[in-house]
Write a protein that holds these residues in place. Structure first.
Motif, PDB file in Angstrom:
ATOM      1  N   LEU A  91       0.773  -1.190  -0.043  1.00  5.51           N
ATOM      2  CA  LEU A  91       0.003  -0.039   0.037  1.00  5.51           C
ATOM      3  C   LEU A  91       0.877   1.302  -0.119  1.00  5.51           C
ATOM      4  CD1 LEU A  91      -2.571  -0.954   2.707  1.00  5.51           C
ATOM      5  CD2 LEU A  91      -2.776  -1.184   0.187  1.00  5.51           C
ATOM      6  N   ASP A  92       0.297   2.463  -0.754  1.00  6.85           N
ATOM      7  CA  ASP A  92       0.969   3.696  -0.763  1.00  6.85           C
ATOM      8  C   ASP A  92       0.499   4.470   0.682  1.00  6.85           C
ATOM      9  OD1 ASP A  92       2.217   6.175  -1.065  1.00  6.85           O
ATOM     10  OD2 ASP A  92       1.428   6.315  -2.993  1.00  6.85           O
ATOM     11  N   SER A  93       1.130   4.080   1.928  1.00  6.78           N
ATOM     12  CA  SER A  93       0.402   4.941   3.124  1.00  6.78           C
ATOM     13  C   SER A  93       1.548   4.934   4.070  1.00  6.78           C
ATOM     14  CB  SER A  93      -0.469   3.889   3.561  1.00  6.78           C
ATOM     15  OG  SER A  93      -0.887   4.336   4.819  1.00  6.78           O
ATOM     16  N   GLU A  94       1.516   6.052   4.622  1.00  8.19           N
ATOM     17  CA  GLU A  94       2.348   6.278   5.954  1.00  8.19           C
ATOM     18  C   GLU A  94       1.396   5.881   7.096  1.00  8.19           C
ATOM     19  OE1 GLU A  94       3.292  10.330   5.503  1.00  8.19           O
ATOM     20  OE2 GLU A  94       4.571  10.155   3.971  1.00  8.19           O
ATOM     21  N   LEU A  95       2.099   6.337   8.036  1.00 11.77           N
ATOM     22  CA  LEU A  95       1.446   6.019   9.744  1.00 11.77           C
ATOM     23  C   LEU A  95       1.506   7.351  10.525  1.00 11.77           C
ATOM     24  CD1 LEU A  95       0.266   3.736  11.399  1.00 11.77           C
ATOM     25  CD2 LEU A  95       2.838   3.669  12.703  1.00 11.77           C
ATOM     26  N   SER A  96       0.600   7.407  11.021  1.00 16.23           N
ATOM     27  CA  SER A  96       0.397   8.783  11.652  1.00 16.23           C
ATOM     28  C   SER A  96       0.258   8.191  13.194  1.00 16.23           C
ATOM     29  CB  SER A  96      -0.660   9.655  11.677  1.00 16.23           C
ATOM     30  OG  SER A  96      -0.598  10.248  10.319  1.00 16.23           O
ATOM     31  N   GLY A 122       9.237   1.032  10.792  1.00 17.40           N
ATOM     32  CA  GLY A 122       9.022   1.903   9.464  1.00 17.40           C
ATOM     33  C   GLY A 122      10.274   1.989   8.703  1.00 17.40           C
ATOM     34  N   LYS A 123      11.394   2.023   9.234  1.00 15.11           N
ATOM     35  CA  LYS A 123      12.662   2.186   8.425  1.00 15.11           C
ATOM     36  C   LYS A 123      12.704   0.921   7.666  1.00 15.11           C
ATOM     37  CE  LYS A 123      17.571   3.105   9.068  1.00 15.11           C
ATOM     38  NZ  LYS A 123      18.612   3.916  10.019  1.00 15.11           N
ATOM     39  N   LYS A 124      12.634  -0.450   8.334  1.00 17.12           N
ATOM     40  CA  LYS A 124      12.675  -1.602   7.749  1.00 17.12           C
ATOM     41  C   LYS A 124      11.790  -1.794   6.388  1.00 17.12           C
ATOM     42  CE  LYS A 124      11.861  -6.678   8.553  1.00 17.12           C
ATOM     43  NZ  LYS A 124      11.694  -7.430   9.884  1.00 17.12           N
ATOM     44  N   HIS A 125      10.652  -1.353   6.526  1.00 24.13           N
ATOM     45  CA  HIS A 125       9.662  -1.361   5.616  1.00 24.13           C
ATOM     46  C   HIS A 125       9.451  -0.152   4.544  1.00 24.13           C
ATOM     47  CE1 HIS A 125       8.400  -5.230   6.789  1.00 24.13           C
ATOM     48  NE2 HIS A 125       8.314  -4.836   8.089  1.00 24.13           N
ATOM     49  N   ASP A 126      10.219   0.770   4.846  1.00 22.24           N
ATOM     50  CA  ASP A 126      10.181   2.076   3.984  1.00 22.24           C
ATOM     51  C   ASP A 126       8.701   2.793   4.502  1.00 22.24           C
ATOM     52  OD1 ASP A 126      11.203   4.084   2.549  1.00 22.24           O
ATOM     53  OD2 ASP A 126      10.460   3.180   0.632  1.00 22.24           O
ATOM     54  N   VAL A 127       8.339   2.897   5.341  1.00 20.51           N
ATOM     55  CA  VAL A 127       7.346   3.446   5.910  1.00 20.51           C
ATOM     56  C   VAL A 127       7.537   4.794   6.770  1.00 20.51           C
ATOM     57  CG1 VAL A 127       5.045   3.530   7.158  1.00 20.51           C
ATOM     58  CG2 VAL A 127       5.818   1.538   5.961  1.00 20.51           C
ATOM     59  N   THR A 128       7.011   6.096   6.094  1.00 21.52           N
ATOM     60  CA  THR A 128       7.319   7.433   6.996  1.00 21.52           C
ATOM     61  C   THR A 128       6.298   7.413   8.046  1.00 21.52           C
ATOM     62  OG1 THR A 128       8.079   8.397   5.063  1.00 21.52           O
ATOM     63  CG2 THR A 128       7.034   9.738   6.981  1.00 21.52           C
ATOM     64  N   ILE A 129       6.768   7.748   9.429  1.00 27.81           N
ATOM     65  CA  ILE A 129       6.014   8.104  10.513  1.00 27.81           C
ATOM     66  C   ILE A 129       5.725   9.399  10.883  1.00 27.81           C
ATOM     67  CG2 ILE A 129       5.661   7.275  12.952  1.00 27.81           C
ATOM     68  CD1 ILE A 129       5.875   4.926  10.985  1.00 27.81           C
ATOM     69  N   THR A 130       4.499   9.981  10.885  1.00 34.39           N
ATOM     70  CA  THR A 130       4.181  11.454  11.054  1.00 34.39           C
ATOM     71  C   THR A 130       3.819  11.325  12.603  1.00 34.39           C
ATOM     72  OG1 THR A 130       3.929  11.838   9.147  1.00 34.39           O
ATOM     73  CG2 THR A 130       3.152  13.395  10.819  1.00 34.39           C
ATOM     74  N   ILE A 131       4.436  12.063  13.529  1.00 32.18           N
ATOM     75  CA  ILE A 131       3.872  12.334  14.768  1.00 32.18           C
ATOM     76  C   ILE A 131       2.829  13.614  14.831  1.00 32.18           C
ATOM     77  CG2 ILE A 131       4.398  13.102  17.380  1.00 32.18           C
ATOM     78  CD1 ILE A 131       7.495  12.279  16.620  1.00 32.18           C
ATOM     79  N   ASP A 132       1.659  12.944  15.106  1.00 32.99           N
ATOM     80  CA  ASP A 132       0.586  14.139  15.469  1.00 32.99           C
ATOM     81  C   ASP A 132       0.887  15.032  16.572  1.00 32.99           C
ATOM     82  OD1 ASP A 132      -0.799  13.001  12.988  1.00 32.99           O
ATOM     83  OD2 ASP A 132      -2.335  11.912  14.247  1.00 32.99           O
ATOM     84  N   MET A 133       0.221  16.237  16.271  1.00 33.09           N
ATOM     85  CA  MET A 133       0.396  17.196  17.374  1.00 33.09           C
ATOM     86  C   MET A 133      -0.958  17.097  18.118  1.00 33.09           C
ATOM     87  SD  MET A 133       2.246  19.167  18.982  1.00 33.09           S
ATOM     88  CE  MET A 133       3.582  19.348  17.750  1.00 33.09           C
TER      89      MET A 133
END
Length: 305
Positions: A91-96, A122-133
């Protein structure tokens, strides 16, 4: 009336009794419009359909304000599972993530350990993680943690809220970290001691933040459904010859679906924020606070029950 409704729903979003009841009753009373299911497997089907339409996603396991390590570990486990599911399904998806669900209010050791587990996955699977505010009282600590993690990981971003007075200074400080920033107007109820009360002031600050971060050369996610703000970004793109690979628009699942597709068809990168999980109540109340039209939709859903 709109201000009264907004304040009411923001107040209700923090009601612990209602949150508990919501978990017990599932996605009722219109919540399924804004929440993609209770499991990542359910949400993945929605993400796949969006990907097929040229849209990408960021997925969020709903939950916040946990006060025990067991719950924080469970949220971390689910976040890692979500990353693995994203990778497994291509999937073309990041994680928040919300750090109050990962132990922000428990201890630095707990939240750092959990965040590093998620970022390593995330680094292992090339997924970016965004820290929500989250709310303003946790802003400083969230940004300090982000700065520490940014020195260790290149797959982490965070969020800045235009309605806070402090945000311009925060953006200027974060510039040295070459950050991936999601810029939003803000959806929590804050006092006028820390936040702009008038929409015009919020909008003016939002435009300033967007322009500044783009001209800094940082990757910028503009999270808005505001037509005038999107036109402003398009104007900046032309005036400053911006590369479309430097920015994206982000919108919420269940809101302005046709417009999301229209922007994607125009060649813009559009990311849909897709929440899932049992702990949907606080998120749903904040969505209702943002637009009166959302309230009408839910009322229609209730009348059909």
């Amino acid at each position: 009336m709109e201000t009264v409704m907004r304040n009411l729903f923001l107040f209700l979003s923090k009601n612990k009794t209602m949150t508990k009841m919501a978990k017990e009753h599932g996605l009722k009373f219109g919540a399924s419009r804004f929440v993609a299911g209770t499991t990542i497997e359910e949400a993945s089907k929605k993400i796949a359909r969006l990907n097929d339409e040229g849209l990408c996603a960021t997925v969020d396991f709903l939950g916040e304000f946990v006060n025990c390590e067991k719950e924080a570990k469970a949220a971390t486990d689910e976040s890692v599972h979500a990353i693995e599911t994203i990778a497994k399904n291509g999937l073309d998806s990041e994680l928040s993530v919300k750090m109050t669900s990962l132990g922000l209010d428990i201890s630095d050791d707990v939240v750092f350990a959990n965040m590093r587990r998620i970022l390593d996955a995330g680094k292992k699977h090339d997924v970016t993680i965004t820290i929500d505010m989250e709310d303003e009282s946790r802003c400083e600590k969230t940004l300090e943690i982000f700065k520490t993690l940014r020195k260790e990981y290149d797959n982490v971003g965070t969020v800045l809220q235009a309605y806070l007075y402090r945000t311009l200074g925060d953006l200027q400080i974060l510039n040295e970290y070459n950050p991936y920033l999601r810029l939003v107007k803000g959806a929590y109820k804050e006092s006028d001691e820390v936040a702009f009360a008038d929409k015009e002031d919020v909008d003016e600050n939002y435009r300033h933040l967007i322009k500044l971060n783009l001209l800094y050369g940082n990757y910028t996610a503009i999270a808005t459904h505001d037509d005038s703000m999107i036109r402003y970004v398009k104007k900046l793109e032309k005036e400053h010859n911006l590369d479309r690979k430097q920015f994206e628009f982000q919108m919420l699942y269940g809101i302005r679906n046709d417009f999301q597709k229209q922007l994607a068809d125009e060649g813009y990168r559009v990311r849909v924020y897709i929440p899932y999980g049992q702990d949907w109540y606080g998120y749903n109340m904040r969505r209702l606070a943002e637009r009166p039209a959302n309230v009408l939709f839910v009322l229609k859903g209730i009348m059909k029950k």
